[in-house]
Motif scaffolding. Structure first.
Motif, PDB file in Angstrom:
ATOM      1  N   SER B  30       0.832  -1.213   0.000  1.00 42.02           N
ATOM      2  CA  SER B  30       0.000   0.000   0.000  1.00 42.02           C
ATOM      3  C   SER B  30       0.867   1.263   0.000  1.00 42.02           C
ATOM      4  CB  SER B  30      -0.869  -0.009   1.267  1.00 42.02           C
ATOM      5  OG  SER B  30      -1.539   1.221   1.418  1.00 42.02           O
ATOM      6  N   ASN B  31       0.283   2.366  -0.432  1.00 43.51           N
ATOM      7  CA  ASN B  31       0.962   3.645  -0.252  1.00 43.51           C
ATOM      8  C   ASN B  31       0.141   4.659   0.546  1.00 43.51           C
ATOM      9  OD1 ASN B  31      -0.916   4.463  -2.085  1.00 43.51           O
ATOM     10  ND2 ASN B  31       0.508   4.445  -3.830  1.00 43.51           N
ATOM     11  N   LYS B  32      -0.929   4.143   1.179  1.00 46.15           N
ATOM     12  CA  LYS B  32      -1.700   5.011   2.071  1.00 46.15           C
ATOM     13  C   LYS B  32      -2.329   4.171   3.181  1.00 46.15           C
ATOM     14  CE  LYS B  32      -4.800   8.918   2.128  1.00 46.15           C
ATOM     15  NZ  LYS B  32      -5.754   9.757   1.382  1.00 46.15           N
ATOM     16  N   VAL B  33      -1.928   4.447   4.406  1.00 42.65           N
ATOM     17  CA  VAL B  33      -2.334   3.566   5.508  1.00 42.65           C
ATOM     18  C   VAL B  33      -2.954   4.335   6.668  1.00 42.65           C
ATOM     19  CG1 VAL B  33      -0.415   2.019   4.946  1.00 42.65           C
ATOM     20  CG2 VAL B  33      -0.140   3.701   6.789  1.00 42.65           C
ATOM     21  N   LEU B  34      -3.750   3.591   7.433  1.00 41.02           N
ATOM     22  CA  LEU B  34      -4.221   4.097   8.720  1.00 41.02           C
ATOM     23  C   LEU B  34      -3.319   3.511   9.806  1.00 41.02           C
ATOM     24  CD1 LEU B  34      -6.698   5.622  10.137  1.00 41.02           C
ATOM     25  CD2 LEU B  34      -7.528   3.310  10.653  1.00 41.02           C
ATOM     26  N   ARG B  50       9.430   7.151  14.851  1.00 45.55           N
ATOM     27  CA  ARG B  50      10.295   6.291  14.038  1.00 45.55           C
ATOM     28  C   ARG B  50       9.505   5.555  12.974  1.00 45.55           C
ATOM     29  NH1 ARG B  50      12.708   2.484  17.427  1.00 45.55           N
ATOM     30  NH2 ARG B  50      11.808   3.253  19.366  1.00 45.55           N
ATOM     31  N   LEU B  51       8.273   5.186  13.329  1.00 44.92           N
ATOM     32  CA  LEU B  51       7.434   4.493  12.344  1.00 44.92           C
ATOM     33  C   LEU B  51       7.045   5.430  11.198  1.00 44.92           C
ATOM     34  CD1 LEU B  51       5.002   2.473  14.667  1.00 44.92           C
ATOM     35  CD2 LEU B  51       7.094   1.674  13.561  1.00 44.92           C
ATOM     36  N   THR B  52       6.607   6.652  11.562  1.00 48.89           N
ATOM     37  CA  THR B  52       6.158   7.576  10.507  1.00 48.89           C
ATOM     38  C   THR B  52       7.345   7.991   9.633  1.00 48.89           C
ATOM     39  OG1 THR B  52       6.336   9.402  12.089  1.00 48.89           O
ATOM     40  CG2 THR B  52       4.154   8.443  11.785  1.00 48.89           C
ATOM     41  N   GLN B  53       8.509   8.094  10.242  1.00 51.71           N
ATOM     42  CA  GLN B  53       9.690   8.436   9.443  1.00 51.71           C
ATOM     43  C   GLN B  53       9.965   7.356   8.394  1.00 51.71           C
ATOM     44  OE1 GLN B  53      13.280   9.315  11.740  1.00 51.71           O
ATOM     45  NE2 GLN B  53      14.500   9.057   9.866  1.00 51.71           N
ATOM     46  N   SER B  54       9.857   6.097   8.818  1.00 46.57           N
ATOM     47  CA  SER B  54      10.101   4.996   7.878  1.00 46.57           C
ATOM     48  C   SER B  54       9.041   4.977   6.780  1.00 46.57           C
ATOM     49  CB  SER B  54      10.114   3.665   8.636  1.00 46.57           C
ATOM     50  OG  SER B  54      10.204   2.594   7.737  1.00 46.57           O
ATOM     51  N   LEU B  55       7.802   5.295   7.156  1.00 43.87           N
ATOM     52  CA  LEU B  55       6.740   5.353   6.136  1.00 43.87           C
ATOM     53  C   LEU B  55       7.047   6.461   5.136  1.00 43.87           C
ATOM     54  CD1 LEU B  55       3.493   4.865   8.297  1.00 43.87           C
ATOM     55  CD2 LEU B  55       4.625   3.171   6.856  1.00 43.87           C
ATOM     56  N   GLU B  56       7.436   7.619   5.665  1.00 44.95           N
ATOM     57  CA  GLU B  56       7.739   8.748   4.782  1.00 44.95           C
ATOM     58  C   GLU B  56       8.888   8.421   3.830  1.00 44.95           C
ATOM     59  OE1 GLU B  56       8.258  11.966   7.574  1.00 44.95           O
ATOM     60  OE2 GLU B  56       6.134  11.848   8.161  1.00 44.95           O
ATOM     61  N   GLU B  57       9.901   7.770   4.370  1.00 47.61           N
ATOM     62  CA  GLU B  57      11.047   7.389   3.528  1.00 47.61           C
ATOM     63  C   GLU B  57      10.638   6.469   2.384  1.00 47.61           C
ATOM     64  OE1 GLU B  57      14.291   7.631   7.183  1.00 47.61           O
ATOM     65  OE2 GLU B  57      13.711   5.689   6.352  1.00 47.61           O
ATOM     66  N   ASN B  58       9.534   5.756   2.595  1.00 46.97           N
ATOM     67  CA  ASN B  58       9.043   4.856   1.553  1.00 46.97           C
ATOM     68  C   ASN B  58       7.850   5.451   0.804  1.00 46.97           C
ATOM     69  OD1 ASN B  58      10.440   1.965   1.691  1.00 46.97           O
ATOM     70  ND2 ASN B  58      10.407   2.862   3.748  1.00 46.97           N
ATOM     71  N   SER B  59       7.693   6.785   0.932  1.00 50.30           N
ATOM     72  CA  SER B  59       6.635   7.520   0.210  1.00 50.30           C
ATOM     73  C   SER B  59       5.238   6.983   0.490  1.00 50.30           C
ATOM     74  CB  SER B  59       6.899   7.474  -1.300  1.00 50.30           C
ATOM     75  OG  SER B  59       8.215   7.854  -1.580  1.00 50.30           O
ATOM     76  N   ASP B  61       1.751   7.569   2.464  1.00 50.56           N
ATOM     77  CA  ASP B  61       0.902   8.506   3.211  1.00 50.56           C
ATOM     78  C   ASP B  61       0.264   7.790   4.392  1.00 50.56           C
ATOM     79  OD1 ASP B  61       1.385  10.596   1.570  1.00 50.56           O
ATOM     80  OD2 ASP B  61      -0.459  10.397   0.398  1.00 50.56           O
ATOM     81  N   TYR B  62      -0.045   8.570   5.437  1.00 51.08           N
ATOM     82  CA  TYR B  62      -0.715   7.925   6.576  1.00 51.08           C
ATOM     83  C   TYR B  62      -1.644   8.892   7.281  1.00 51.08           C
ATOM     84  CZ  TYR B  62       3.073  10.368   8.972  1.00 51.08           C
ATOM     85  OH  TYR B  62       3.936  11.329   9.408  1.00 51.08           O
ATOM     86  N   ILE B  63      -2.665   8.322   7.875  1.00 45.47           N
ATOM     87  CA  ILE B  63      -3.569   9.037   8.770  1.00 45.47           C
ATOM     88  C   ILE B  63      -3.473   8.301  10.098  1.00 45.47           C
ATOM     89  CG2 ILE B  63      -5.984   9.660   9.205  1.00 45.47           C
ATOM     90  CD1 ILE B  63      -5.489  10.837   6.616  1.00 45.47           C
ATOM     91  N   ILE B  64      -3.505   9.031  11.193  1.00 45.54           N
ATOM     92  CA  ILE B  64      -3.384   8.389  12.509  1.00 45.54           C
ATOM     93  C   ILE B  64      -4.734   8.357  13.214  1.00 45.54           C
ATOM     94  CG2 ILE B  64      -2.370   8.632  14.809  1.00 45.54           C
ATOM     95  CD1 ILE B  64       0.152   9.740  13.454  1.00 45.54           C
ATOM     96  N   LEU B  65      -5.074   7.184  13.735  1.00 46.28           N
ATOM     97  CA  LEU B  65      -6.240   7.085  14.614  1.00 46.28           C
ATOM     98  C   LEU B  65      -5.775   6.445  15.916  1.00 46.28           C
ATOM     99  CD1 LEU B  65      -9.313   7.260  15.182  1.00 46.28           C
ATOM    100  CD2 LEU B  65      -9.523   4.983  14.146  1.00 46.28           C
TER     101      LEU B  65
END
Lengths: 386, 386
Positions: B30-34, B50-59, B61-65
């Protein structure tokens, strides 16, 4: 415990008559397959007919390539690769034991590679893709039905090499314990012995702090020691067949060696014996493993003593004595299966130890993780096994 | 052994610092996660960053709940479903323990269903598809990181129900034992207790001829009994954390109950307690399980005696006595973890046994496979647990 990455991606379909549903499981992946097998008993007992019928019911085309032999040959692998390419086949259905499965995996790797598939086995090239493989298991022991390994014999060069890659983990494995009923007694013994050594290879690790995997391996060993002899006495007892079939699968599917290093030196040594003299792998392991144990036991006497006390119930005054008795119990177990535990008894010539030792270590110059073995060590072990 | 079909499809990524690679594993799907989680400690300790940084490095997108709580709530699940639909999200990244994972699985099911997701939990509907879920495990015990289960609390109706479906088996689970270092001592004890009862639920089976799975479960229990107390003493010992994290995962990933029926009555009873009084599940299990054992032991005294002798090393004159002592040892283990083993000690009111018993059995009218329990039996068990 060491870092690890693991995925047991094979769908196991376990139970009576499940091979009759093979078409359903193939249909998820392909509509044209290569059925690859060895023994004539598959035709004789009508198993092949039942498989092809299920494929036909699911509108799946198939081509049959038989003639797999124990220590499966590179030449047949190459024939399979040609057939798949010519016929545009994208799925291999292995029917049999380790030989049929390993040969199928090799074909699956070779079809997607434009050079010599043997390159993967010598380490000259790394596979990038493979056809998918499915398994109908008829002879347990190898554990290849859920494993990432394939071991092939290059009969022209007398070489027997293996490869490990997640690419060849089977998509599904159909395990019907009833298939065990017709295994010749000698091959059944070989399968039981092979399974025990798969557990040993994992048990003898230099990795510390592996309490959970130790207990799991010991549990699988205890189950095998309990069930093996019962199965030999009553080879058509469904429950014993079921237990053995499952033990053999989990002994080699990766669940028992997560986070720990395995040894595998004994397997390398046995491969040299079976490459030269074409004996059944499990029979070779029953000879090599006790000799290896005797030679390396002082490397970690605690571990040998733990095996003896926890698995074989040995109660003794010293760790040395417990280890010694434990190894004796291993030999007794193999012999009770009707297997030989020396090369001479098994009519294996004993005049090529130096050649075998040199070939076993290959370019690395040594084998083994529990204890590094150089050619001189291997010769010593073969001498113990005489 | 019974017929079974099994696939352990989760890629386990185990080791130090592995959460920093989460982006790589998400990117395969995926490229967009919750990102779905509970505890504030994830922010506090910098894990979330650290998690969001790794997601960003892999392009990605994320929304946090956030805001998942123990006994995760249906209302938050519904909020998650809405967000995924509005934002066109196709992957849920669960960060936490069983609550965050189960809530994530429920969201994954709900997004692909146009009616009320609760229908799956009441059995009114069967799920046909689901979003994919990945896990970064921070609190071991639930085993949800590799399981096909999700348990959700409908807080409006005081109901706590579960669903099992292969659709929600996580795609990957990142297990870094270092995450255990910061678990509050009470929650760590609850996780250890929960894990032991996951093994018990599988151990107490009416299925005959399950020698291999018996030995595997016993092995996992012995490892937990050995490691649990050590971990409590040294909660930042990497090796103990690693052992516990892995035991908790395999206790509930399906590898220990192939070919056999599990019981689960105690879990159903505990769910009624935690639905009403919101106690931590593992703490509830430490109360219910010994009471259940005392009530049902004569159903199969051989099995209780086998547990006592093989796992707790009880040597005694009769099976009855061995079983009795074995159950005492279970209680002692829970108490040594600092957990209560009676409802009264745990400040759980004891005036709603009839309501709980009736709700526990649901429409089927009974629970349990080792021994069928009707409401009157459940009331007896709750009385033993008083």
């Amino acid at each position: 415990m060491q870092n690890f990455e693991s995925k047991l991606g094979t769908r196991v379909v376990f139970g009576k008559g499940k091979e009759n549903e093979v078409g359903k499981y193939v249909a998820e992946h392909s509509n044209k397959v290569l059925i690859h097998y060895g023994g004539d008993y598959l035709k004789e007992y009508g198993i092949l007919d039942r498989l092809t019928q299920s494929l036909e019911e699911n509108s799946i085309d198939y081509i049959i390539l038989d003639s797999v032999v124990p220590n499966p040959r590179l030449s047949l692998v190459k024939k399979g690769i040609s057939i798949c390419r010519e016929q545009d086949i994208d799925f291999i259905l292995a029917v049999g034991g380790g030989s049929a499965i390993d040969s199928s995996k090799a074909i699956a790797l070779g079809v997607k590679y434009d050079k010599d598939v043997w390159d993967f086995y010598t380490g000259k090239a790394e596979p990038k893709e493979a056809l998918k493989v499915g398994v109908v298991l008829t002879i347990p022991g190898s554990g290849s039905e859920m494993s990432e390994s394939s071991i092939i014999t290059n009969e022209e060069e007398n070489l027997k090499y293996g490869i490990d890659t997640e690419l060849i983990v089977p998509e599904f494995a159909i395990l019907n314990p009833e298939m065990c009923y017709t295994i010749p007694p000698y091959l059944l013994s070989c399968g039981i012995a092979d399974t025990l050594t798969h557990l040993f290879e994992r048990y003898f690790t230099p990795t510390k702090n592996v309490v959970i995997t130790d207990y799991l391996i010991e549990g699988a060993m205890k189950a095998l020691l309990e069930i093996g002899p019962k199965l030999k006495k009553e080879p058509t007892n469904y429950d014993y067949c079921a237990e053995f079939m499952w033990i053999a699968t989990i002994a080699h599917n990766g669940s028992m060696d997560v986070g720990r290093v395995s040894d595998w030196a004994s397997h390398r040594i046995e491969h040299e014996i079976s490459a030269l003299y074409d004996i059944t792998h499990g029979a070779g392991m029953a000879i090599v493993y006790p000799a290896w144990m005797k030679y390396v036991k002082n490397q970690d006497i605690d571990r040998f003593s733990q095996l003896a006390t926890r698995v074989f119930g040995v109660i003794h005054s010293s760790k040395e004595e417990a280890s010694h008795i434990g190894i004796q119990k291993v030999e007794e177990f193999f012999r009770a299966l009707g297997l030989k535990t020396t090369l001479t008894e098994a009519d294996v010539p004993i005049d090529k130890f130096e050649i075998m030792a040199k070939k076993a270590v290959g370019e690395a110059g040594f084998i083994g993780k529990f204890k590094k073995l150089y050619p001189k060590d291997i010769i010593e072990i073969l001498n113990i096994a005489k």
